[in-house]
Design a protein around this motif. Structure first.
Motif, PDB file in Angstrom:
ATOM      1  N   LEU A 148      20.648  -0.163  42.376  1.00 31.17           N
ATOM      2  CA  LEU A 148      21.816  -0.551  41.579  1.00 31.17           C
ATOM      3  C   LEU A 148      21.499  -0.385  40.102  1.00 31.17           C
ATOM      4  O   LEU A 148      20.360  -0.581  39.679  1.00 31.17           O
ATOM      5  CB  LEU A 148      22.176  -2.021  41.841  1.00 31.17           C
ATOM      6  N   GLN A 152      25.285  -3.502  37.460  1.00 31.54           N
ATOM      7  CA  GLN A 152      25.665  -3.861  38.831  1.00 31.54           C
ATOM      8  C   GLN A 152      24.825  -5.031  39.328  1.00 31.54           C
ATOM      9  O   GLN A 152      25.345  -5.934  39.982  1.00 31.54           O
ATOM     10  CB  GLN A 152      25.472  -2.660  39.771  1.00 31.54           C
ATOM     11  N   ARG A 153      23.526  -4.990  39.050  1.00 31.22           N
ATOM     12  CA  ARG A 153      22.646  -6.082  39.464  1.00 31.22           C
ATOM     13  C   ARG A 153      23.057  -7.387  38.806  1.00 31.22           C
ATOM     14  O   ARG A 153      23.091  -8.434  39.459  1.00 31.22           O
ATOM     15  CB  ARG A 153      21.187  -5.769  39.125  1.00 31.22           C
TER      16      ARG A 153
END
Length: 171
Positions: A148, A152-153
């Motif tokens: 990711l 996104q993380r």
């Protein structure tokens, strides 16, 4: 707490979830499907970590005890503090400590301030074990998490934190 997660390998299909609505009107199929998918992912990640640690002769419970001890300035903690930090019972922690002590990875000694209590210290061998495992752990976890993008993380962690803060809704 460290639990063995037992989940279906095969996630429910929309057809099988429709049966829930028929039998249990008002069921939010999307919520159930998403929930089971999160559980499945957590189980798969935990199993992958088990496999990584097993290559080094460790289990998750013992690994986290070593890590918790390493985080202490004096490499020492009480069994009850370790149990609290790991989210396990004192009896479970005693089992972890007993195994680590047998392997020489920790030592148990009398608390000089309260002779009724014992303290646990990361041994030289325990630090060596961490030094052996940590590069593999860091490399594998970093490679996995880099699937990711950083944004996104961060969004995923924020969303999971929100869910974790409301687990009382399941209990």
């Amino acid at each position: 707490m460290f639990h063995t997660m037992l989940l279906l390998k095969e996630l429910p299909t929309s057809g099988s979830l429709e049966k829930f609505v028929t039998r249990y009107p008002g069921t939010d199929i999307s919520a159930i499907s998403d929930f089971v998918s999160i559980l499945r992912a957590a189980s798969d990640i935990s199993s992958a970590l088990d496999a990584l640690l097993a290559r080094h002769g460790l289990l998750q419970g013992r690994w986290w005890v070593l890590v918790l001890l390493m985080r202490q300035d004096d490499l020492t903690s009480s069994p009850s503090d370790l149990a609290d930090k790991a989210g396990v019972t004192k009896a479970t922690m005693t089992g972890f400590i007993d195994g680590l002590e047998r392997e020489g990875l920790v030592s148990r000694f009398m608390d000089t301030r309260d002779r009724r209590k014992f303290l646990i210290r990361l041994s030289v061998a325990g630090q060596r074990k961490l030094d052996e495992v940590m590069p593999d752990y860091v490399q594998c976890v970093t490679r996995f998490m880099n699937v990711l993008e950083k944004a996104q993380r961060q969004a995923l962690v924020a969303d999971l934190s929100t869910l974790a803060s409301r687990v009382d809704l399941i209990k």
